[in-house]
Structure formats: structure tokens, C-alpha cells
Write a protein that holds these residues in place. Structure first.
Motif, PDB file in Angstrom:
ATOM      1  N   GLY A 181       0.806  -1.214   0.000  1.00 49.24           N
ATOM      2  CA  GLY A 181       0.000   0.000   0.000  1.00 49.24           C
ATOM      3  C   GLY A 181       0.838   1.263   0.000  1.00 49.24           C
ATOM      4  N   LEU A 182       2.145   1.126   0.234  1.00 52.63           N
ATOM      5  CA  LEU A 182       3.056   2.268   0.190  1.00 52.63           C
ATOM      6  C   LEU A 182       3.499   2.451  -1.260  1.00 52.63           C
ATOM      7  N   MET A 183       3.044   3.525  -1.885  1.00 49.18           N
ATOM      8  CA  MET A 183       3.232   3.694  -3.326  1.00 49.18           C
ATOM      9  C   MET A 183       4.707   3.683  -3.719  1.00 49.18           C
ATOM     10  N   ILE A 184       5.531   4.413  -2.971  1.00 50.12           N
ATOM     11  CA  ILE A 184       6.956   4.495  -3.316  1.00 50.12           C
ATOM     12  C   ILE A 184       7.611   3.132  -3.166  1.00 50.12           C
ATOM     13  N   LEU A 185       7.350   2.457  -2.052  1.00 51.75           N
ATOM     14  CA  LEU A 185       7.960   1.153  -1.802  1.00 51.75           C
ATOM     15  C   LEU A 185       7.481   0.113  -2.803  1.00 51.75           C
ATOM     16  N   ASP A 186       6.183   0.083  -3.068  1.00 52.29           N
ATOM     17  CA  ASP A 186       5.657  -0.891  -4.033  1.00 52.29           C
ATOM     18  C   ASP A 186       6.240  -0.665  -5.419  1.00 52.29           C
ATOM     19  N   SER A 187       6.397   0.603  -5.815  1.00 43.00           N
ATOM     20  CA  SER A 187       6.961   0.904  -7.125  1.00 43.00           C
ATOM     21  C   SER A 187       8.412   0.448  -7.214  1.00 43.00           C
ATOM     22  N   LEU A 188       9.172   0.681  -6.147  1.00 35.94           N
ATOM     23  CA  LEU A 188      10.576   0.267  -6.142  1.00 35.94           C
ATOM     24  C   LEU A 188      10.703  -1.247  -6.146  1.00 35.94           C
ATOM     25  N   ILE A 189       9.852  -1.932  -5.403  1.00 38.08           N
ATOM     26  CA  ILE A 189       9.899  -3.394  -5.358  1.00 38.08           C
ATOM     27  C   ILE A 189       9.670  -3.982  -6.745  1.00 38.08           C
ATOM     28  N   GLN A 190       8.746  -3.372  -7.489  1.00 36.39           N
ATOM     29  CA  GLN A 190       8.395  -3.880  -8.815  1.00 36.39           C
ATOM     30  C   GLN A 190       9.248  -3.276  -9.924  1.00 36.39           C
ATOM     31  N   GLY A 191      10.262  -2.475  -9.535  1.00 33.95           N
ATOM     32  CA  GLY A 191      11.152  -1.891 -10.523  1.00 33.95           C
ATOM     33  C   GLY A 191      10.514  -0.810 -11.371  1.00 33.95           C
ATOM     34  N   ASN A 192       9.418  -0.257 -10.903  1.00 30.98           N
ATOM     35  CA  ASN A 192       8.709   0.794 -11.642  1.00 30.98           C
ATOM     36  C   ASN A 192       9.235   2.148 -11.162  1.00 30.98           C
ATOM     37  N   PHE A 193      10.404   2.529 -11.634  1.00 34.27           N
ATOM     38  CA  PHE A 193      11.070   3.725 -11.124  1.00 34.27           C
ATOM     39  C   PHE A 193      10.403   5.011 -11.608  1.00 34.27           C
ATOM     40  N   ILE A 194       9.688   4.949 -12.722  1.00 34.04           N
ATOM     41  CA  ILE A 194       8.992   6.140 -13.220  1.00 34.04           C
ATOM     42  C   ILE A 194       7.905   6.560 -12.236  1.00 34.04           C
ATOM     43  N   VAL A 195       7.103   5.597 -11.802  1.00 40.10           N
ATOM     44  CA  VAL A 195       6.046   5.892 -10.835  1.00 40.10           C
ATOM     45  C   VAL A 195       6.650   6.248  -9.477  1.00 40.10           C
ATOM     46  N   ALA A 196       7.746   5.584  -9.105  1.00 38.13           N
ATOM     47  CA  ALA A 196       8.384   5.875  -7.817  1.00 38.13           C
ATOM     48  C   ALA A 196       8.862   7.327  -7.766  1.00 38.13           C
ATOM     49  N   LEU A 197       9.496   7.797  -8.827  1.00 40.08           N
ATOM     50  CA  LEU A 197       9.958   9.188  -8.860  1.00 40.08           C
ATOM     51  C   LEU A 197       8.782  10.159  -8.840  1.00 40.08           C
ATOM     52  N   ASP A 198       7.719   9.802  -9.542  1.00 39.68           N
ATOM     53  CA  ASP A 198       6.532  10.668  -9.546  1.00 39.68           C
ATOM     54  C   ASP A 198       5.896  10.714  -8.161  1.00 39.68           C
ATOM     55  N   ALA A 199       5.841   9.565  -7.474  1.00 40.26           N
ATOM     56  CA  ALA A 199       5.285   9.532  -6.120  1.00 40.26           C
ATOM     57  C   ALA A 199       6.145  10.336  -5.149  1.00 40.26           C
ATOM     58  N   ILE A 200       7.459  10.282  -5.314  1.00 40.34           N
ATOM     59  CA  ILE A 200       8.362  11.075  -4.472  1.00 40.34           C
ATOM     60  C   ILE A 200       8.124  12.563  -4.695  1.00 40.34           C
ATOM     61  N   SER A 201       7.959  12.963  -5.968  1.00 39.25           N
ATOM     62  CA  SER A 201       7.721  14.381  -6.252  1.00 39.25           C
ATOM     63  C   SER A 201       6.389  14.847  -5.659  1.00 39.25           C
ATOM     64  N   HIS A 202       5.394  13.969  -5.587  1.00 39.32           N
ATOM     65  CA  HIS A 202       4.096  14.330  -5.023  1.00 39.32           C
ATOM     66  C   HIS A 202       4.145  14.467  -3.498  1.00 39.32           C
ATOM     67  N   ILE A 203       5.050  13.738  -2.861  1.00 40.09           N
ATOM     68  CA  ILE A 203       5.049  13.721  -1.394  1.00 40.09           C
ATOM     69  C   ILE A 203       5.959  14.796  -0.796  1.00 40.09           C
ATOM     70  N   ILE A 204       6.748  15.469  -1.626  1.00 39.02           N
ATOM     71  CA  ILE A 204       7.718  16.438  -1.103  1.00 39.02           C
ATOM     72  C   ILE A 204       7.027  17.592  -0.380  1.00 39.02           C
ATOM     73  N   LEU A 205       6.108  18.268  -1.044  1.00 40.72           N
ATOM     74  CA  LEU A 205       5.472  19.447  -0.453  1.00 40.72           C
ATOM     75  C   LEU A 205       4.630  19.109   0.787  1.00 40.72           C
ATOM     76  N   PRO A 206       3.751  18.099   0.747  1.00 41.48           N
ATOM     77  CA  PRO A 206       2.993  17.798   1.971  1.00 41.48           C
ATOM     78  C   PRO A 206       3.858  17.344   3.134  1.00 41.48           C
ATOM     79  N   SER A 207       4.944  16.604   2.850  1.00 44.80           N
ATOM     80  CA  SER A 207       5.799  16.140   3.946  1.00 44.80           C
ATOM     81  C   SER A 207       6.580  17.309   4.561  1.00 44.80           C
ATOM     82  N   ILE A 208       7.025  18.263   3.737  1.00 50.28           N
ATOM     83  CA  ILE A 208       7.703  19.444   4.279  1.00 50.28           C
ATOM     84  C   ILE A 208       6.735  20.271   5.111  1.00 50.28           C
ATOM     85  N   THR A 209       5.510  20.429   4.623  1.00 49.07           N
ATOM     86  CA  THR A 209       4.486  21.159   5.383  1.00 49.07           C
ATOM     87  C   THR A 209       4.240  20.517   6.732  1.00 49.07           C
ATOM     88  N   LEU A 210       4.123  19.201   6.734  1.00 44.50           N
ATOM     89  CA  LEU A 210       3.858  18.471   7.968  1.00 44.50           C
ATOM     90  C   LEU A 210       5.055  18.484   8.900  1.00 44.50           C
TER      91      LEU A 210
END
Length: 343
Positions: free
Chosen positions: A189-218
Motif C-alpha cells: 500500500g506504500l506507493m513508493i515502496l511498491d513501485s521500487l519493489i516492482q522496478g517501476n522507477f517512473i512511478v516511484a519518482l513521480d510519487a516522491i515528487s508528489h510527497i515532497i510538499l505535503p511532507s515538508i508542510t507536515l
């Protein structure tokens, strides 16, 4: 008393706390909220309402209703979610990994920035660097989360994009078009981890870019708290007699600070960090709402909007339980770290 005996005693002391939580949430469900909110709409015929109340046990005395409430909590039968159109437990568990992913990222940012800033501020006490760091910490504690989130959205999503510069996504967890083109199977259920496990680095990088702003805010508020605690703790340790003795023996300053002072100074930081992580796991309601991040916090806001009492109560109980058990873990770790603690 040995450490395991202390852990058992602390665990038993949680029982009255958890009972108190269930009593409080039961009171909220019957007095403050409408227990029929998840089952009755404006289109529900009035003659069906008594039958629904009877089926839910709302026609029984309060002590009987409380017994039913405890039974449902223990059996994980938390009712139906109006906003998610599925059982409440299933809806929360589906969104829980998103909240965990956001909370862990924010926690790592908090620790990576807060502790070094606090230590540096203590070592540079009453200098310009110290004053700057203290201003940053005070700013982090003072700025409202919603204002910071909206400001980051405007700056790093809208302003940069309109000026032709690389920008960050302002909402969501991952680009749905990209996810459709490069699907990711749900494992943890962890998008970044699941993407990395399956070698889907395109989605993993996109998920990382999406989480940057909310995580900094939090993380920004918590960075201020950790920085202040680390600074005050480090200053207190540096004044201790054993530090003075170590310096008198001619030990290098680096050895005195990092081998003797830092470990003891981190004990209060570990305590506040553990409690902070429990609060983050409880759901960052405001942050998830601002950034449309599909976690438990956003689901709860939707539930409040549509008077979905089952989802609101389930989230409240789950957040309380998480916080209580994290508090227990922090107490045990604190006693393990500091032998001076009397069990």
C-alpha cells in the motif's frame, strides 16, 4: 524492578486509559454526533428510522448500547462508511498506508533537520548562528499549517510552473495518467515502496515528487519543536560535571561532544520524537486535505462534511489507540536508554 516487569506494568496501566477512550468516544457518538448519520439521508422515509434505530440497538439503554459498542470495537465491526461506500475498517485500512508514507517521510525530514540544527545551536550558543536557528525554530512552531501548505503550493507548483521553471505537483499521491500507463500492484500500500519493489522507477519518482510538499508542510512545525528540545537538552548536558571533567582531562572537543554529551542529550529528543511520530500516524488532517493526499485525514474531513459518524468515530478511536501504544513504546525505550530511570 526489571525492564520487562516495567513494560508489563505499563501495558496493564493502558487498560483504564483505553477504557476511558471508549467511554469518551461512545459519549461523542451518542450526544455530539448523530449515530444515524451513516445510515440515514434526506431521502430516507421517516417511517424507516425507528426500524434502523432498533437494528442498530439505539432503542436500548445507554449501558446496553455501550456493551454493543465495545463488542463492535473488539470484533472490528465498525459499521458502514457513507463517503467511501464500503465498511469503515476497510476504508481506513485502504488509506492507512498513504498516511504512514506521509508520516514517515515527514518524520525523517524532521529528524534529519531538527536534531543537527538543535545541536549546532547549542554549540554556537548566543552567537549569530544560534539566533538564526532559534528564529527558524520559532517560525516553524508559529506558522499555521494551512498557510504554509498554501504558500508552498503557490510557490513551488503555480509560480515556478508559470515562469517556465521545474515545478512540483500540488496535489494527489501520484499522476493517475502515469499510473494507468505504468500500473503498480498493491503489495504494502506504500506507493513508493511498491513501485521500487516492482522496478517501476517512473512511478516511484513521480510519487516522491508528489510527497515532497505535503511532507515538508507536515514536518516544518515538528522541526521547530525538535530543534528547541535538542538545543535545550544539549546545553543542559554540556553543563554537567562529567563533561567538565572530560574536558579537564584534555580530551578533544569532538570526542567530548559526540561520545559523551550527544548520547545523553538525545534522550529527551527520542521521547518527543516518538510522541510526535504517533501524532503523525494519527493522520495529518489539514495537510492531507490541502494537498488532496488520499490518507485517513482526508477521508475524515469528507466524513465530517457528509455527517458520516461511523468514519469519524473509527478514525478517532484508531488515532487514540495509535498514540497510546506509541506512548507506551516511548516510555519503554526511554527507560532502556537511561539507566537512571527508576522502574
Amino acid at each position: 524492578m526489571k525492564l520487562y516487569e516495567y513494560a508489563i506494568r505499563r501495558t496493564l496501566l493502558l487498560v483504564p486509559v483505553l477504557i476511558g477512550v471508549t467511554i469518551l468516544t461512545f459519549y461523542l457518538s451518542r450526544i455530539v454526533l448523530n449515530p444515524l448519520g451513516a445510515y440515514v439521508t434526506e431521502r430516507t422515509p421517516p417511517e424507516l428510522i425507528p426500524a434502523i434505530e432498533k437494528k442498530l440497538g439505539l432503542d436500548k439503554p445507554f449501558y446496553v448500547q455501550y456493551a454493543y459498542y465495545l463488542r463492535d470495537l473488539i470484533t472490528m465491526d465498525w459499521g458502514w462508511s457513507k463517503v467511501a461506500h464500503m465498511p469503515v475498517l476497510e476504508a481506513l485500512m485502504y488509506r492507512f498506508p498513504a498516511t504512514v508514507e506521509l508520516a514517515v517521510t515527514a518524520f525523517l525530514i524532521t529528524i534529519a533537520l531538527g536534531i543537527p540544527l538543535g545541536i549546532l545551536s547549542a554549540l554556537k550558543n548566543n552567537t549569530l548562528i544560534d539566533h538564526i536557528i532559534r528564529i527558524i525554530a520559532l517560525t516553524g512552531i508559529s506558522i499555521p499549517v494551512f498557510w504554509l501548505g498554501l504558500t508552498l503550493q503557490y510557490t513551488f507548483s503555480y509560480w515556478l510552473k508559470t515562469n517556465g521553471l521545474p515545478s512540483l505537483p500540488s496535489s494527489g499521491r501520484v499522476d493517475p495518467v502515469l499510473l494507468q500507463a505504468h500500473p503498480v500492484n498493491r503489495i504494502t500500500g506504500l506507493m513508493i515502496l511498491d513501485s521500487l519493489i516492482q522496478g517501476n522507477f517512473i512511478v516511484a519518482l513521480d510519487a516522491i515528487s508528489h510527497i515532497i510538499l505535503p511532507s515538508i508542510t507536515l514536518a516544518f512545525l515538528n522541526i521547530g519543536v525538535v530543534t528547541r528540545v535538542a538545543r535545550s537538552s544539549m546545553l543542559e548536558v554540556l553543563r554537567q560535571d562529567y563533561i567538565t571533567t572530560a574536558r579537564a582531562y584534555g580530551l578533544p572537543r569532538r570526542i567530548v561532544i559526540y561520545k559523551y554529551a550527544l548520547k545523553n542529550a538525545m534522550i529527551p529528543v527520542a521521547t518527543i520524537s516518538g510522541l510526535m511520530f504517533g501524532g503523525l500516524l494519527g493522520g495529518a488532517v489539514i495537510t492531507e486535505t490541502i494537498f488532496a493526499f488520499p490518507g485517513m485525514g482526508q477521508l475524515t474531513v469528507m466524513a465530517i462534511t457528509f455527517n458520516d459518524s461511523n468514519t469519524i468515530l473509527a478514525f478517532t478511536v484508531l488515532a487514540c489507540f495509535i498514540y497510546v501504544f506509541v506512548n507506551l513504546a516511548v516510555d519503554i525505550i526511554y527507560a532502556w536508554l537511561d539507566p537512571r530511570i527508576k522502574y
